[in-house]
Structure formats: structure tokens, C-alpha cells
Motif scaffolding. Structure first.
Motif, short mmCIF file in Angstrom:
data_model
loop_
_atom_site.label_atom_id
_atom_site.label_comp_id
_atom_site.label_asym_id
_atom_site.label_seq_id
_atom_site.Cartn_x
_atom_site.Cartn_y
_atom_site.Cartn_z
N GLU A 538 86.42 9.98 -33.79
CA GLU A 538 86.21 11.13 -34.64
C GLU A 538 85.76 10.29 -35.92
OE1 GLU A 538 87.99 15.16 -36.03
OE2 GLU A 538 88.81 13.75 -34.32
N ASP A 539 86.74 9.50 -36.53
CA ASP A 539 86.73 8.82 -37.86
C ASP A 539 85.84 7.56 -37.68
OD1 ASP A 539 86.75 7.88 -40.55
OD2 ASP A 539 89.11 7.77 -40.28
N TRP A 540 84.41 7.89 -37.39
CA TRP A 540 83.63 6.67 -37.16
C TRP A 540 83.33 5.77 -38.37
CZ3 TRP A 540 78.95 6.62 -39.69
CH2 TRP A 540 78.66 7.55 -40.52
N ILE A 541 83.47 6.15 -39.60
CA ILE A 541 83.33 5.44 -40.97
C ILE A 541 84.71 4.42 -40.76
CG2 ILE A 541 83.48 5.13 -43.10
CD1 ILE A 541 82.11 8.13 -43.27
N SER A 542 85.70 4.97 -40.36
CA SER A 542 86.95 4.08 -40.54
C SER A 542 86.77 3.05 -39.29
CB SER A 542 88.24 4.77 -40.10
OG SER A 542 89.33 3.99 -40.15
N TRP A 543 86.15 3.39 -38.24
CA TRP A 543 85.93 2.41 -37.08
C TRP A 543 85.00 1.32 -37.40
CZ3 TRP A 543 81.93 1.20 -34.21
CH2 TRP A 543 82.10 0.26 -33.10
N ILE A 544 83.81 1.67 -37.98
CA ILE A 544 83.01 0.80 -38.26
C ILE A 544 83.66 -0.10 -39.48
CG2 ILE A 544 80.63 0.48 -39.65
CD1 ILE A 544 79.72 3.02 -38.37
N ALA A 545 84.05 0.48 -40.64
CA ALA A 545 84.77 -0.55 -41.41
C ALA A 545 85.99 -1.37 -41.17
CB ALA A 545 85.00 0.05 -42.85
N PHE A 546 86.85 -0.99 -40.32
CA PHE A 546 88.30 -1.53 -40.10
C PHE A 546 88.61 -1.55 -38.77
CE2 PHE A 546 88.38 0.56 -44.12
CZ PHE A 546 88.27 -0.48 -45.02
N ARG A 547 87.80 -0.91 -37.79
CA ARG A 547 87.92 -0.91 -36.20
C ARG A 547 89.30 -0.15 -35.86
NH1 ARG A 547 83.90 -2.79 -36.95
NH2 ARG A 547 82.98 -4.71 -36.11
N ASP A 548 89.44 0.93 -36.75
CA ASP A 548 90.49 1.81 -36.71
C ASP A 548 90.32 3.05 -35.52
OD1 ASP A 548 92.28 0.45 -38.22
OD2 ASP A 548 91.89 1.55 -40.14
N GLY A 549 91.16 3.60 -34.89
CA GLY A 549 90.99 4.71 -34.26
C GLY A 549 92.21 5.04 -33.30
N PRO A 550 92.23 6.08 -32.51
CA PRO A 550 93.40 6.70 -31.85
C PRO A 550 93.57 5.40 -30.47
CG PRO A 550 91.76 8.14 -31.57
CD PRO A 550 91.00 7.13 -32.58
N ILE A 551 94.80 5.41 -30.34
CA ILE A 551 95.09 4.22 -29.20
C ILE A 551 96.21 4.90 -28.36
CG2 ILE A 551 94.41 2.40 -30.60
CD1 ILE A 551 97.47 1.73 -30.74
N GLU A 552 96.37 4.62 -27.16
CA GLU A 552 97.54 4.92 -26.22
C GLU A 552 98.23 3.58 -25.54
OE1 GLU A 552 95.58 7.11 -23.15
OE2 GLU A 552 94.50 5.51 -22.20
N THR A 553 99.28 3.73 -25.64
CA THR A 553 100.25 2.66 -25.14
C THR A 553 100.56 2.36 -23.63
OG1 THR A 553 102.23 3.60 -25.78
CG2 THR A 553 101.13 2.39 -27.41
N GLU A 554 100.61 1.11 -23.07
CA GLU A 554 101.09 0.89 -21.54
C GLU A 554 102.46 0.31 -21.95
OE1 GLU A 554 99.81 -1.58 -17.96
OE2 GLU A 554 98.26 -1.12 -19.26
#
Length: 575
Positions: A538-554
Motif C-alpha cells: 500500500e505504501d508503494w513509495i516507501s517500498w520503492i525507496a527503502f523496501r519497507d512494507g508489512p510483514i508476517e513472522t514464522e
């Protein structure tokens, strides 16, 4: 004598580029633990080194050479990644071998580009990487073209031993050759007839020719037999073809749009100038450029339609784009001489690009303020208009070639800085990040913290860091690799209630199997994965610039028996 000096200087430059390529691929190689896919191959190599009877996988060259390195240097994350890194560094010699056909300046640009490409560098630092397949296919082709048949066979066999990616490359190469012959770019029949006649001539003319196949056969038997210790690898490589074919019926879940996004985000320099280079090749009837364009079209189409696609398959596209970009950058650079006009324009273009990038990334902090975001888009549009206006003035006064060169130098310089940023991000800063473009979307978790905890418990129980007994229930490859030196650990498929080992490790969902009265547990993150399958978060600018995004853990649970912990007593079951 003058020509000899020129060749020596050229070789020196290629040597520097090779050192750069190797350094980028080897530095900080063990910074993060192996992710799941890496660990599965490294653990196989370790099992072979330990003399365990296992059925080797299709990456025979990786398993064989890594097992040999383990026997010399011991096992470790760095050693597990060395072979792909060294093989990946060798790709720059492809440019050196074809420099006469490609042109000396374009070949140097190609070598430098292959040395620092974010995808090639990042994936060369990945255990079990497909990069060796690309490198050995390319080396086999260019050495065959230059009548070095012995070396061509060696590289071809090493390619065979590099896993399913070899067959993807074989499809790309074969289809490109067929299209080149159909479009009369290359007379394939005459091309191969000439070289096969040369092979026959060499074999019949002298003793060295008769021994032409001895060294390739020695390489095949040596690598395939794990250097004459086990001979399963001589047949294991055959499974690479069924694995590749199974990818046509087993979708990976990676969207083709994600493949395009990864290509554009990782290296827009070659996307822009490689595409322009292909257009110029067809306009100027450049045979090498046309073949590169066909290679690009075939490889891009294949990775988009192949159901088992992974972003790592883009390496087949990247090489052809660099070939096209190198030719185009050299052609534009040689069109006109540098002058104060071109230098000034290129500097302005580079500054405008960087200002636009800062404006673009600054939108992250606007937090949904649509008016502020709209204003920033307006600033970006205005700066682009300013650049076009200045180019128009330069073209009207000093000619379009000067304006074009200023634009190309400025844009390529700015995109080159972006390339280095993407390289550092993918290979060093965010390696193992679940949103990384090249590690199949799985982070490395808290493996190091888990090992430190086990070592502390082992010291408390036995006085040594690696002597405690333990059992792992349904452990994955990364866990098996991490615990490989703990000889008292056993791996089980199901929990046995009769086991009373000092340490148990289970999946998070299996924690109810362990008797809480006897054990105390602590969870550890074993892997992290991106949430959802969207091309962009959803925050695609942050993903392009810093590879940030929501994650889930195992997670996994580390269970320690009560009597080992300070102040605890092991229950006896008595009232």
C-alpha cells in the motif's frame, strides 16, 4: 609495440574490473544467516562432507565444490556462499572474450556493468544461486565462437551441473539462435559447420587435438563424483530437467507484474538505455545488437509466461539489457566531443534528477496529505519541464547531438548513483529482508539469538556450549543448518511424549504437544515474509525507496527443561 601496450592496458583494466566484481560479491558474505533456500543446499553439501548417504540435488557443481571447500576450511555461512560468488565474478570475462565483436569501449562498459549490476551481485551472494548457470552458458558460447572448444566443453558441463536454471538458459539460447537464423541475422548452418570442421581438423592434425576432450571429461568426472569420493552426482544433474519442466505445471505464485516491477526498480539504467540500444541496433543493422535484442525478447517472454518463475530468473534478461546499453552509451558518448555546454547540461540534468528523487521520497512523510502530495508531484513535473526547456535551447544553439549527449551523460550519471544505491541495498543493507527483490521473500529471523540461547543453556547444563542433548520436531532446512554442529541433537517428524531431552524445539503451532509442567518455552522468529501477493504494498513509495512494507513472522519455540533453569526443579510426579 604500440598495439602491445594498448592490449596490456586493456588487460589491466579488465583485471581491475574483475577484482571489483569479486570484492563486491565476497565482502560481508557472512553478514546474515542463510535463508531457507540457501540452507537447504548448504545442508546437503554438509551432509555429503560428513559422509552421510543422501541423494544429491541437481546443483551438482555447487554441492561438489562447496563440499570440497568445507573439507578444507570447515563449514560456515561464508564458505557456503563462496562458489556462486566466485562464479558470478567471472562473468566479466564474457565481455573480454567478445570485445573484438562488440567493440572495445562497449565491452569495457559491459564488463563494468556486469560487475556492479544489483541483481547479478546480490544473487551471486546467494547459496544455490542460478548465476553460475548464466555465467557458464555464456562462457561456453563465447569460447565456442572463438574456437576454444576444450574450454567451451568444460563450461558447458559446468553449466549442466548448475541446476534447472541451465535449462531455462538453454531454451533462451536455442530460441534466440532459431530466430536469428529465421530472420537471416545469422546463418546457423554455416556457423556450426565451420566450427565442427575446425574441431575435426584439430583432432586429426596433432596429438594435442586428440586430447581435446580429456580435460573436459576429467572435469565432468571430478565434479560429478564429488572429486572421486562419491559418484551420485554423475546422475543427479539429470534431475534438473524434470525440475525445470515441473515449473510449467507448478506455479510459484510470483506475479509476472512483480517481475517487471523488480526489473524496473532494481536497474532503470539498463531498461532505458538497453531499450534504446536495441532500437539503434535494428536501425543500424548491427548483428550483435540484433541478437541481443532477440535474446532480451525471448528471455523476458519466457520468465513472464513460465509458471514456476522467480525474480532470480531475471538474470537472463539483465545480461542482454547490459549488452544493448553498453553499445548505446558508447555510441552516444562518441558522437560529439565533451564541451562546456554538454558538461553544464549533464550536471543540471543530474541535479534535477536527484532533487526529484528527494521530492519523491519525501512524500512518505506527508501521511495522506493529498494537497502536499499534489504539490510535490507538481514540483517534479515543473523540474522535468525545465530540463526539456534547457535541452531545447542547447539543441537550437549547439545542435541536437550536444543536447542529446548532455542528457545521456547527466541521466546515466544519476541512474548510476541509483544503481549503486540499489546494489548496496540488495547485497548488504537489506539482505535477508522479506521485501528484498532477490531472496524469494523470506528473511533470516533470529537464528543467531537462538544459537546464543542454546549455548548458554548448554554451558549451564554440561559446562560446554555444544554438548547438550536436544530434539527438533519438524525442523526446516535453515534450522538444520544452524544446529549442524550440535552432535547431540536429533531431528524428528513427530513429538514423542517419552522424550525428556533437556531442550526441545517445535513449531509455534505444535507447542501444545509439550508438557508445560516439565518445560519452559521461549519463541524465536525463524523467518519473516511479506504480507499478501500484491506487486506493490500500500505504501508503494516507501517500498520503492527503502523496501519497507508489512510483514508476517514464522516462529519456533525453544523449550528448556525446568531442572536446568536456575531455581527450578524437575517434577517427579509425586504429591
Amino acid at each position: 609495440m604500440k598495439n602491445q601496450t594498448k592490449i596490456t592496458t586493456e588487460l589491466f583494466l579488465y583485471g581491475l574490473i574483475f577484482i571489483l566484481a569479486a570484492a563486491l560479491r565476497l565482502v560481508l558474505l557472512g553478514k546474515t544467516p542463510l535463508v531457507e533456500t540457501e540452507a537447504s543446499w548448504a545442508y546437503q553439501a554438509w551432509q555429503i562432507w560428513q559422509g552421510e548417504s543422501i541423494r544429491p540435488g541437481s546443483l551438482v557443481s555447487y554441492l561438489s565444490i562447496t563440499e570440497a571447500l568445507f573439507s578444507i576450511f570447515g563449514s560456515g555461512d561464508i564458505i557456503a556462499r563462496v562458489w556462486p560468488a566466485l562464479a558470478g565474478s567471472s562473468i566479466i570475462w564474457v565481455a573480454f572474450i567478445i570485445r573484438d565483436r562488440l567493440g572495445r569501449i562497449p565491452a569495457l562498459i559491459l564488463a563494468a556493468g556486469l560487475a556492479i549490476d544489483p541483481a547479478l551481485v546480490s544473487l551471486s551472494r546467494f547459496a544455490g544461486s542460478p548465476v553460475p548457470a548464466l555465467v557458464f552458458i555464456l562462457l561456453a558460447v563465447v569460447t565456442f565462437h572463438h574456437h576454444k572448444f576444450k574450454w567451451s566443453l568444460i563450461f558447458l558441463f559446468l553449466g549442466f551441473f548448475s541446476g534447472p536454471s541451465f535449462w531455462m538458459g538453454a531454451v533462451v539460447l536455442g530460441t534466440t539462435l532459431l530466430l536469428s537464423n529465421t530472420l537471416k541475422i545469422l546463418d546457423a548452418k554455416q556457423y556450426f559447420l565451420t566450427r565442427f570442421l575446425d574441431i575435426k581438423k584439430d583432432r586429426n592434425s596433432s596429438l594435442p587435438g586428440a586430447w581435446e576432450f580429456f580435460l573436459p571429461a576429467l572435469v565432468v568426472v571430478g565434479v560429478g563424483s564429488f572429486f572421486f569420493s562419491q559418484f551420485q552426482g554423475l546422475s543427479a544433474w539429470i534431475t534438473a530437467l524434470p525440475e525445470f519442466l515441473s515449473g510449467w505445471i507448478s506455479p510459484s505464485g510470483v506475479s509476472p507484474y512483480k517481475m517487471l516491477a523488480a526489473l524496473g526498480v532494481s536497474n532503470p539504467l539498463i531498461v532505458i538505455f538497453g531499450g534504446l540500444g536495441f532500437v539503434s541496433a535494428w536501425k543500424n543493422n548491427d548483428r550483435i545488437g540484433k541478437i541481443s535484442a532477440l535474446w532480451f525478447g525471448v528471455s523476458l517472454l519466457l520468465v513472464l509466461i513460465y509458471p514456476g518463475r522467480q525474480t532470480s530468473d531475471l538474470i537472463w534478461v539483465v545480461f542482454s539489457l547490459w549488452a544493448g546499453a553498453a553499445k548505446e552509451l558508447a555510441r552516444i558518448g562518441q558522437a560529439v566531443e565533451f564541451s562546456w555546454v554538454t558538461n553544464t547540461l549533464s550536471g543540471m540534468i543530474a541535479v534535477l534528477f536527484m532533487l526529484n528523487w528527494l521530492t519523491f521520497t519525501g512524500m512518505i512523510n506527508q501521511q495522506g496529505n493529498q494537497k502536499a502530495i499534489l504539490l510535490q508531484w507538481g514540483l517534479i513535473a515543473a523540474s522535468i519541464a525545465l530540463g526539456l526547456l534547457v535541452m531545447t535551447i542547447v539543441a537550437s544553439e549547439w545542435g541536437w547531438p550536444s543536447a542529446k549527449k548532455g542528457l545521456v551523460v547527466g541521466l546515466s550519471g544519476a541512474l548510476g548513483i541509483y544503481l549503486l544505491s540499489a546494489l548496496a541495498q540488495g547485497a548488504y543493507l537489506q539482505v535477508g529482508n522479506p521485501h528484498s527483490l532477490w531472496t524469494e521473500g523470506s528473511g533470516s529471523g533470529q537464528i543467531d539469538l537462538l544459537l546464543d540461547t542454546i549455548a548458554e543453556v548448554s554451558v549451564a547444563e554440561t559446562g560446554r556450549q555444544d554438548s547438550i542433548q536436544g530434539a527438533v520436531i519438524q525442523g526446516n532446512s535453515s534450522l538444520k543448518w544452524a544446529l549442524r554442529d550440535l552432535k547431540e541433537f536429533e531431528f524428528l517428524e513427530v513429538y514423542n511424549p517419552e522424550i525428556a531431552a533437556p531442550i526441545l524445539i517445535t513449531n509455534e503451532i505444535d507447542n501444545l504437544q509439550v508438557p508445560f509442567a516439565f518445560y519452559r518455552g521461549q519463541d524465536f522468529v525463524i523467518a519473516t515474509n511479506p504480507v499478501g501477493n500484491a506487486v506493490f504494498p500500500e505504501d508503494w513509495i516507501s517500498w520503492i525507496a527503502f523496501r519497507d512494507g508489512p510483514i508476517e513472522t514464522e516462529k519456533i519455540i525453544l523449550w528448556v527443561r525446568h531442572d536446568i533453569l536456575p531455581g527450578e526443579k524437575y517434577p517427579t510426579g509425586e504429591n
